[in-house]
Scaffold this motif. Structure first.
Motif, PDB file in Angstrom:
ATOM      1  N   ASN A 138     -12.228  -0.781  -0.510  1.00 39.72           N
ATOM      2  CA  ASN A 138     -11.335   0.239  -1.053  1.00 39.72           C
ATOM      3  C   ASN A 138     -12.183   1.471  -1.396  1.00 39.72           C
ATOM      4  OD1 ASN A 138      -9.798   1.832  -2.986  1.00 39.72           O
ATOM      5  ND2 ASN A 138      -8.385   0.110  -3.016  1.00 39.72           N
ATOM      6  N   GLU A 178      -3.973   1.415  -1.995  1.00 38.49           N
ATOM      7  CA  GLU A 178      -4.269   0.142  -1.319  1.00 38.49           C
ATOM      8  C   GLU A 178      -4.617   0.514   0.110  1.00 38.49           C
ATOM      9  OE1 GLU A 178      -1.342  -3.093  -1.685  1.00 38.49           O
ATOM     10  OE2 GLU A 178      -0.563  -1.887  -3.332  1.00 38.49           O
ATOM     11  N   ILE A 179      -5.865   0.833   0.309  1.00 39.02           N
ATOM     12  CA  ILE A 179      -6.288   1.334   1.614  1.00 39.02           C
ATOM     13  C   ILE A 179      -7.726   0.887   1.871  1.00 39.02           C
ATOM     14  CG2 ILE A 179      -7.159   3.600   0.826  1.00 39.02           C
ATOM     15  CD1 ILE A 179      -5.516   4.794   3.198  1.00 39.02           C
ATOM     16  N   LYS A 215       3.036  -9.357   4.016  1.00 37.47           N
ATOM     17  CA  LYS A 215       1.765  -8.624   4.010  1.00 37.47           C
ATOM     18  C   LYS A 215       0.959  -8.938   5.265  1.00 37.47           C
ATOM     19  CE  LYS A 215       0.269  -7.318  -0.582  1.00 37.47           C
ATOM     20  NZ  LYS A 215      -0.560  -7.560  -1.725  1.00 37.47           N
ATOM     21  N   HIS A 220      -0.193  -6.268   8.023  1.00 40.26           N
ATOM     22  CA  HIS A 220      -1.577  -5.989   8.414  1.00 40.26           C
ATOM     23  C   HIS A 220      -1.816  -6.230   9.905  1.00 40.26           C
ATOM     24  CE1 HIS A 220      -3.082  -4.788   4.634  1.00 40.26           C
ATOM     25  NE2 HIS A 220      -2.887  -5.950   4.034  1.00 40.26           N
ATOM     26  N   THR A 273       1.236  -0.094   3.151  1.00 46.01           N
ATOM     27  CA  THR A 273       1.268  -0.903   1.932  1.00 46.01           C
ATOM     28  C   THR A 273       2.713  -1.253   1.575  1.00 46.01           C
ATOM     29  OG1 THR A 273       0.552  -0.923  -0.373  1.00 46.01           O
ATOM     30  CG2 THR A 273       1.186   1.197   0.472  1.00 46.01           C
ATOM     31  N   ARG A 318       1.650   9.497  -0.611  1.00 45.53           N
ATOM     32  CA  ARG A 318       2.423   8.271  -0.358  1.00 45.53           C
ATOM     33  C   ARG A 318       3.751   8.617   0.314  1.00 45.53           C
ATOM     34  NH1 ARG A 318       3.165   2.769  -2.286  1.00 45.53           N
ATOM     35  NH2 ARG A 318       1.178   2.806  -3.361  1.00 45.53           N
TER      36      ARG A 318
END
Lengths: 223, 306
Positions: free
Chosen positions: A128, A150-151, B11, B15, B23, B59
């Motif tokens: 992160n 969250e990266i 999740k 991914h 996210t 975001r």
């Protein structure tokens, strides 16, 4: 526990969030440039970028019909994107002809980092980017990550001191063209615990380049 | 599978399917078949002031969706192509929404800018005349210049003017909705208030349909700087070059950096920007920054940008 620092040269700075291809290219070049078993001259940064990039595979047709403004936004949003679970697959299928592959190990300790460095291999991790807020940066203008993203970011560890402090090549930090990271020039360092803290929720893997021919591996000299 | 296991499964799917930066959004809907998990995308941005280089993340909410059955099977998921398209749309939409809010907050400052004031002269003239008297529809050409008639058509199409018999009159009902106080004591002040509100509501129409493009750089400069200040929650001081680079991301730029600098100097003289000649950095004046932060802290505005 040892103090081991590998020299890293040919450093590149991250211009468009391309941490994966930049870090892979720099590490690969340092490790294999002088190794006659690897035709490094045939591995270009652009190729590594192409093999690890996520967006292009899905946008070839989209981009052809995209208005100029959308195209600009696409590049602002998806430049240098990668898939954290599979970025190595296409890379490995392409670099095997050069006799190398990107290896990884799930879960790692400071000993694993030490071992790789002693073998002359520069380990890399997904982390992160917030880790940098708790790292020591030997630069005039410090980098600071805002928010709680969250990266994932990709960095290389080019040295370790007594299993506790790791020396880092982070392409987000500024590097001069002819700069060499070494024992005398540590640009960024962080405690191993900090690296663990910020990497364990991501892939929790240690990555490194390896020659495919295992029988010759033990004869490899540190670069 | 329980909810937590389903989220973990989502999740994993996320991914595997999409790129770094994706996210899970807080919005998770339980359905009869299973769950719907919405996805956000974080776009990294870099900007530096005198002391630090900041990395922050924009975001973009709900740009993808994964639907899982109660057994954890994938019922549906956004394709990477749809996720990319949705991201681009959300990026534009979010910037547009923030731009609208920022212009609304500062429209009364904006219309005082000499260049903006000048370009809105036809609107001002029209409102001044119509506040004095109603006009015969058939006689408009005699009483108004062609560019003023374009503004009359614009005001009419948004309901600020209405036909009453054979005359054209200001529609007080629509004007009341602007929530401004027309006191009648100071006519010019009333007109400026009215222009400020109309500008705030319709600046994009004024730019695109009335071809008033001269105001675009001023809007772009203030909006770009305000968005950065909001993201960092800091009155950041930037070089003109850094702001110029960020400005070009959202605004089509037909001007070079030196004319961009001229606009900044214009805005400085009207207290919309602060420019330090010594370190050649610009920032928001304290009162503008405070007003921005206070306005964006309101739940109503927060709801609009989420």
């Amino acid at each position: 526990m040892v103090n081991k620092v590998l020299e890293l040269r040919y450093l590149k700075n991250n211009v468009n969030d391309q941490c994966v291809p930049i870090t892979l290219f720099v590490v690969c070049k340092n490790q294999f440039e002088k190794d006659k078993r690897v035709k490094f001259s045939e591995i270009s940064f652009n190729n590594i970028k192409k093999w690890t990039h996520w967006g292009d595979k899905h946008t070839l047709d989209l981009l052809k019909v995209m208005p100029e403004k959308d195209n600009k936004i696409y590049h602002a949003c998806f430049q240098g994107t990668f898939n954290i679970t599979s970025f190595h697959i296409e890379l490995n299928s392409n670099i095997r002809i050069f006799n190398i592959r990107l290896e990884s190990k799930y879960g790692f300790t400071s000993k694993d980092i030490e071992d790789k460095l002693l073998e002359g291999k520069c380990p890399m991790i997904m982390i992160n980017p917030q880790y940098v807020n708790e790292a020591e940066q030997n630069i005039t203008k410090h980098r600071m990550v805002r928010g709680d993203p969250e990266i994932s970011h990709f960095i290389a560890i080019h040295g370790i001191n007594n299993g506790k402090r790791c020396f880092i090549y982070d392409c987000n930090l500024p590097h001069d063209n002819d700069e060499v990271l070494s024992e005398e020039n540590i640009k960024c360092e962080a405690k191993f615990d900090i690296l663990r803290k910020y990497s364990k929720d991501i892939t929790n893997r240690l990555y490194w380049f390896e020659l495919i021919d295992k029988s010759e591996k033990t004869n490899l000299l540190p670069y | 599978m329980n909810d937590q296991e389903l989220i973990q499964k989502a999740k994993l799917v996320m991914h595997k399917t999409y790129c770094n930066g994706i996210t899970i959004n807080d919005k998770i809907i339980k359905t009869e078949e299973g769950i719907k998990v919405f996805l956000d995308y974080l776009v990294p941005k870099k900007v530096e002031d005198e002391l630090f280089e900041y990395i922050f993340f924009l975001r973009l909410r709900e740009v993808g969706l994964i639907e899982l059955s109660t057994e954890g099977e994938i019922i549906s998921k956004s394709s990477p192509e749809d996720f990319i398209k949705e991201t681009i749309e959300k990026y534009k939409e979010l910037t547009k929404r923030k731009e609208k809010i920022i212009i609304k907050i500062f429209s009364n400052y904006f219309i005082r800018l000499e260049q903006v004031h000048l370009t809105l002269t036809p609107l001002r003239k029209v409102l001044r005349k119509l506040m004095e008297q109603d006009f015969l529809i058939d006689n408009l050409n005699k009483n108004f210049a062609p560019n003023e008639i374009r503004y009359i058509n614009f005001l009419q199409s948004f309901g600020y003017l209405r036909k009453e018999g054979n005359k054209l009159t200001l529609d007080n009902g629509t004007i009341k909705k602007l929530k401004i106080k027309i006191e009648g004591k100071d006519k010019e002040k009333d007109i400026e208030q009215l222009i400020s509100s109309i500008f705030a509501e319709h600046f994009d129409y004024i730019i695109s349909e009335l071809h008033n493009t001269a105001i675009v750089p001023y809007i772009g400069i203030l909006v770009t700087l305000c968005i950065l200040a909001l993201e960092l929650q800091k009155n950041i001081s930037l070089t003109i070059n850094s702001l110029y680079k960020m400005y070009k991301e959202h605004y089509i730029c037909g001007q070079d950096e030196s004319s961009f600098k001229d606009k900044i100097i214009d805005m400085k003289s009207f207290d919309l920007l602060k420019y330090n000649y010594e370190n050649k950095r610009l920032s928001l004046p304290d009162n503008i920054y405070a007003k921005l932060i206070t306005a964006f802290a309101s739940p109503d505005i927060q709801k609009q940008i989420c």
